[in-house]
Design an enzyme around this catalytic site. Structure first.
Site, PDB file in Angstrom:
ATOM      1  N   CYS A 259      42.810  32.905  40.319  1.00  0.00           N
ATOM      2  CA  CYS A 259      42.362  33.871  40.649  1.00  0.00           C
ATOM      3  C   CYS A 259      42.056  33.784  42.397  1.00  0.00           C
ATOM      4  O   CYS A 259      43.204  33.317  42.740  1.00  0.00           O
ATOM      5  CB  CYS A 259      41.446  34.456  40.224  1.00  0.00           C
ATOM      6  SG  CYS A 259      39.727  33.536  40.722  1.00  0.00           S
ATOM      7  N   ARG A 264      36.642  33.553  38.882  1.00  0.00           N
ATOM      8  CA  ARG A 264      36.433  34.492  37.992  1.00  0.00           C
ATOM      9  C   ARG A 264      38.157  34.115  36.482  1.00  0.00           C
ATOM     10  O   ARG A 264      37.730  34.120  35.271  1.00  0.00           O
ATOM     11  CB  ARG A 264      37.627  35.941  38.743  1.00  0.00           C
ATOM     12  CG  ARG A 264      36.362  36.632  39.012  1.00  0.00           C
ATOM     13  CD  ARG A 264      36.849  37.913  39.310  1.00  0.00           C
ATOM     14  NE  ARG A 264      38.043  37.720  40.320  1.00  0.00           N
ATOM     15  CZ  ARG A 264      38.586  38.631  40.903  1.00  0.00           C
ATOM     16  NH1 ARG A 264      39.328  39.688  40.557  1.00  0.00           N
ATOM     17  NH2 ARG A 264      39.484  37.900  41.977  1.00  0.00           N
TER      18      ARG A 264
END
Lengths: 309, 386
Positions: A259, A264
């Site tokens: 990411c 995330r």
């Protein structure tokens, strides 16, 4: 009076079982709030909160849950790396985690950083003991379940962590090899479509920047939100499988997720590794490292040019 | 306005505030707003009924040796420290220097804070009251307060332009000192209460006994007409502060103003894109606005409207507009307060009241420096014959 109390308890139990009757878990790496409630007093279960928003834990957490502060407990505060073995071992010993403890992680923001925590546990060889509370803090709160401000105090354990297992961790050289066609792993970029296309360098208000926009060549874009339901729980195993299959990710080849800063993407790593059982590693350098690297190939569909603004 | 009409209007405002609170509380995000609105309303009523105003209370003592207001402030601080300790002890059972309690107003302690608080104190002497008092006095019809608030807006803008320089020069090295983190809860409580006790002793020794010519009031008169007794006012301020901290955030009245100015200044290119360190400092007060209604915004709206309602009920709503000199003084004082509140990361309510209650050394530094600034301002004004 006792009879009334008994009836109330029975009614509450009936209501609770009705509430959770429909909950089906995608895998045994996930537990639901009913399971957590049943195991709050279980000495072999240790619950940790890993929230993006630090300060949430102190104001109220799942009764008995300990705290993992992602700014200090899961990372090395000096260099850009996950927590050192010594530091992480100390944190877990203080929390009374042993080699046969079931570790349950949960947090805010759809378990983003709880999943990141699960990945750090995996690197240190405890992955098989780790479970994620499906839906995280948001669902626990939405179900009106109790929060507590008391801090647990467990007897220290003598846990010894294994050396890092780097098979679940992709480094810069690994993704450059994919970008240059020397490694046939599949890349999944979990950022927004606009970041993937290179229209923007980072989401509004974000300070971790790269001086190039776009994505790593050959990466497919599956924003992390696609694999969760409205209430924050993961979609079913079949649905998740179909979402990735549509993008050519079927588990036949090793997968690398990334990411912007690598946290995330742990959410997607968790789904692929723990729910679907694929061979998958997380690239924690992610776009802030790759998009700043000199001389590596980049795909920038939008053609945005960095002007320092 | 006839008293019957003003009391009817007062009831209407209270009903409207309650109805808005209920309407806001329909979803999870709104519950915080609703709680904030009602806390702000309660605070507005207590400020107005108790005349809880840092400058007025200090001035009453300096000029007339009337200690009532200062006793209210000292009671609010003492009771607040105890109530805060109950909450802090649950959230951070073992205080450590590097783990500050969540959301508490514990600011960096250093020269910049002292200078900011001094400027704030000077500003409140010149403009006639501190920012929270301007807000409740607005409810009493003192429309000159709008000019002071506008001045504070400009002061905030100046604060944002000087912040990056001040931060990298010294604030970066200023530690956020938290008394329980240094001494433990028991000793921190002892030190704080002893300091307040000493101040109370000194104040009361020099105070003149108020003339007690008034007949004991009837309950209605005591609640709705006469000024509330200082200790009760102080206790109510403390309770509202602790409740606000438990459920939303520590009391403060400048966060919304700061956010409005920062957002407007940013779009006009007058505020630096990045205010270094500001968004990571505890008790930061000026996030860029992302929603129309913020908890602090509705808190301030509730404060002003409830104060209006309270002033209407007691017959203390007196619309007034100062002359040109008064307007200039309010504006100039407002600018100083705005700069001081931005640079000191809060004002008499946020840093001084909520800070001292939470055990922050920054609260005490603000108390001393702002008092010095206010005394300097009051002395200067007297010499000028104003």
């Amino acid at each position: 009076m006792t009879a009334i109390k008994g009836m109330t308890v029975l009614a509450a139990a009936a209501l609770t079982s009705a509430m959770f009757a429909g909950s089906v878990l995608a895998s045994d790496a996930l537990v639901d709030s009913k399971w957590v409630q049943d195991n709050l007093e279980n000495p072999k279960v240790r619950i940790f909160e890993v929230s993006v928003d630090t300060g949430v834990y102190e104001r109220g957490h799942i009764p008995g849950a300990a705290h993992l502060n992602w700014h200090t407990d899961l990372v090395d505060p000096q260099k850009r790396d996950i927590a050192s073995r010594e530091a992480f071992e100390k944190t877990l010993r203080d929390a009374g985690v042993d080699k046969d403890t079931t570790i349950v992680l949960y947090g805010d923001n759809n378990n983003w950083f709880a999943a990141w925590g699960a990945w750090v546990f995996e690197v240190y060889g405890l992955g098989n003991q780790v479970k994620l509370l499906d839906g995280g803090r948001k669902l626990w709160e939405a179900q009106g379940l109790p929060l507590d401000t008391a801090l647990p105090d467990h007897a220290d354990s003598t846990l010894t962590l294994a050396d890092r297992d780097n098979s679940v961790r992709a480094r810069f050289v690994d993704v450059v090899a994919v970008a240059e066609g020397r490694n046939d792993a599949k890349l999944i970029d979990i950022r927004s479509a606009d970041e993937y296309a290179g229209k923007i360098f980072a989401p509004e208000g974000v300070k971790e920047l790269s001086v190039r926009a776009g994505h790593i060549p050959s990466a497919v874009n599956v924003p992390w939100g696609r694999i969760v339901k409205e209430d924050g729980t993961f979609k079913s195993e079949d649905e998740i499988k179909a979402i990735y299959a549509e993008k050519g990710i079927d588990g036949s080849k090793p997968v690398i997720t990334y990411c912007r800063i690598g946290e995330r993407s742990s959410h997607t790593w968790f789904a692929l590794k723990k729910i679907l059982g694929y061979d998958v590693s997380n690239y924690d350098g992610s776009w802030t490292e790759y998009g700043n690297a000199v001389g590596v190939p980049v795909t920038n569909i939008a053609g945005t040019v960095w002007t320092g603004k | 306005m006839p008293i019957l009409a003003s009391r009817s209007l007062s009831l209407l405002i209270v009903a409207a505030l309650i109805a808005w609170g209920i309407w806001l509380a329909q979803d999870a995000a709104g519950r915080v707003l609703s709680f904030s609105l009602l806390t702000g309303s309660a605070f507005g009523i207590v400020l107005q009924r108790g005349r809880f105003c840092f400058l007025c209370n200090l001035r009453d003592f300096v000029e007339r040796r009337d200690a009532a207001g200062l006793v209210a402030i000292l009671s609010a601080l003492a009771a607040g420290i105890v109530l805060y300790q109950v909450i802090l002890g649950a959230w951070v059972p073992v205080p450590q220097p590097d783990r500050l309690p969540p959301g508490a107003h514990i600011g960096p302690v250093g020269l910049v804070l002292a200078a900011a608080a001094f400027a704030f104190g000077l500003g409140m002497a010149i403009s006639g009251s501190c920012l929270s008092a301007h807000l409740y006095r607005l409810g009493e019809g003192a429309f000159g307060s709008i000019v002071a608030l506008a001045g504070a807006g400009l002061g905030f803008l100046l604060g944002f332009s000087t912040w990056n320089f001040l931060y990298t020069s010294t604030v970066f090295n200023d530690p956020p000192l938290w008394l329980p983190g240094i001494f433990g809860y028991a000793a921190a409580l002892g030190i704080s209460l002893s300091a307040l006790g000493l101040i109370a002793f000194l104040v009361l020794r020099r105070a003149q006994r108020p003339e007690n010519g008034l007949s004991p009031p009837q309950p209605f008169e005591a609640i709705f007409i006469r000024r509330w007794p200082p200790v009760i006012t102080g206790l109510l301020v403390a309770v509202i502060g602790a409740i606000a901290y438990l459920r939303v955030a520590p009391l403060g009245v400048t966060a919304e103003l700061g956010s409005l100015v920062r957002t407007a200044g940013l779009s006009a290119g007058l505020v630096p894109e990045t205010l270094v360190g500001l968004d990571t400092v505890r008790g930061c007060l000026s996030a860029v606005k992302t929603a129309v209604l913020s908890p602090n915004g509705v808190f301030v709206i509730g404060l002003v409207l409830a104060s209006l309602s309270s002033a209407l009920a007691s017959g203390q709503f007196r619309p007034s507009w100062p002359n040109a000199g008064g307007l200039a003084a309010r504006f100039a004082g407002g600018v100083l307060m705005g700069w001081g509140a931005m640079t000191g990361l809060g004002c008499t309510v946020g840093v001084l009241l909520s800070g001292i209650q939470a055990g922050a050394v920054s609260g005490w530094v603000f108390l001393i420096s702002a008092t010095a600034g206010a005394l300097a301002g009051l002395t200067g004004l007297r010499r000028l014959g104003a």
